[in-house]
Design a protein around this motif. Structure first.
Motif, PDB file in Angstrom:
ATOM      1  N   ARG A   4       0.835  -1.208   0.000  1.00  0.00           N
ATOM      2  CA  ARG A   4       0.000   0.000   0.000  1.00  0.00           C
ATOM      3  C   ARG A   4       0.870   1.258   0.000  1.00  0.00           C
ATOM      4  O   ARG A   4       0.604   2.200  -0.736  1.00  0.00           O
ATOM      5  CB  ARG A   4      -0.940   0.010   1.198  1.00  0.00           C
ATOM      6  N   ALA A  74     -10.940   3.567  -5.079  1.00  0.00           N
ATOM      7  CA  ALA A  74     -10.589   2.527  -4.111  1.00  0.00           C
ATOM      8  C   ALA A  74      -9.200   1.995  -4.427  1.00  0.00           C
ATOM      9  O   ALA A  74      -8.791   1.948  -5.586  1.00  0.00           O
ATOM     10  CB  ALA A  74     -11.601   1.381  -4.166  1.00  0.00           C
ATOM     11  N   LEU A  76      -7.311  -1.468  -3.402  1.00  0.00           N
ATOM     12  CA  LEU A  76      -7.459  -2.777  -2.772  1.00  0.00           C
ATOM     13  C   LEU A  76      -6.099  -3.467  -2.754  1.00  0.00           C
ATOM     14  O   LEU A  76      -5.428  -3.518  -3.791  1.00  0.00           O
ATOM     15  CB  LEU A  76      -8.464  -3.619  -3.554  1.00  0.00           C
ATOM     16  N   ASP A  78      -3.804  -6.943  -1.564  1.00  0.00           N
ATOM     17  CA  ASP A  78      -3.752  -8.329  -1.112  1.00  0.00           C
ATOM     18  C   ASP A  78      -2.313  -8.803  -1.274  1.00  0.00           C
ATOM     19  O   ASP A  78      -1.875  -9.096  -2.400  1.00  0.00           O
ATOM     20  CB  ASP A  78      -4.713  -9.193  -1.929  1.00  0.00           C
ATOM     21  N   ALA A  82      -1.873  -4.968  -5.685  1.00  0.00           N
ATOM     22  CA  ALA A  82      -2.797  -3.875  -5.385  1.00  0.00           C
ATOM     23  C   ALA A  82      -3.577  -3.558  -6.657  1.00  0.00           C
ATOM     24  O   ALA A  82      -3.047  -3.668  -7.769  1.00  0.00           O
ATOM     25  CB  ALA A  82      -2.052  -2.631  -4.908  1.00  0.00           C
TER      26      ALA A  82
END
Length: 132
Positions: A4, A74, A76, A78, A82
């Motif tokens: 992130r 957004a 997201l 994982d 991303a």
């Protein structure tokens, strides 16, 4: 650095408008894909992080930057992947046509560098904006 953080740093550098700083966020070996018409010089695959700055300069030469709007809806994350969901508004410099569309960007991060960047956008809409 977490995935992130790396991706958010990328967006900050992109907003600052320094192509060389953006390129520094990428590893030297990358999987880059911006699909689209072969007639558009910024589309296609790239495999070197050093190609990113030239991509951005080419894109800026073909749009009206002060009329561009990038909206992140957004982000997201994982693991090392991303996905950004958002919208772009652009004006084609050569035709004056404005195009707006939803977009998605897929990133993969290794350490503190981006190793994969794939852009998903309405390639037909982009091509039509630049068609004579």
């Amino acid at each position: 650095m977490a995935t992130r953080e790396v991706v958010e740093k990328f967006f900050g550098l992109l907003a600052a408008g320094n192509p060389d700083a953006v390129a520094a966020a990428f590893a030297e070996d990358i999987d880059w894909c911006v699909p689209g018409s072969p007639s558009l010089p910024w589309t296609g695959h790239r495999s070197k992080g050093s190609d990113v700055a030239d991509y951005l300069r080419t894109l800026v030469d073909n749009i009206v930057p002060e009329k561009s709007v990038d909206q992140v809806e957004a982000l997201l994350v994982d693991g090392d992947h991303a996905v950004m969901l958002g919208r772009f508004t652009r004006e084609a410099r050569s035709t004056g046509r404005v195009y707006e569309m939803p977009v998605a960007m897929h990133f993969q991060v290794e350490g503190d560098k981006i190793v994969k960047f794939h852009l998903y956008e309405d390639t037909l809409k982009v091509s039509q904006a630049y068609a004579s």
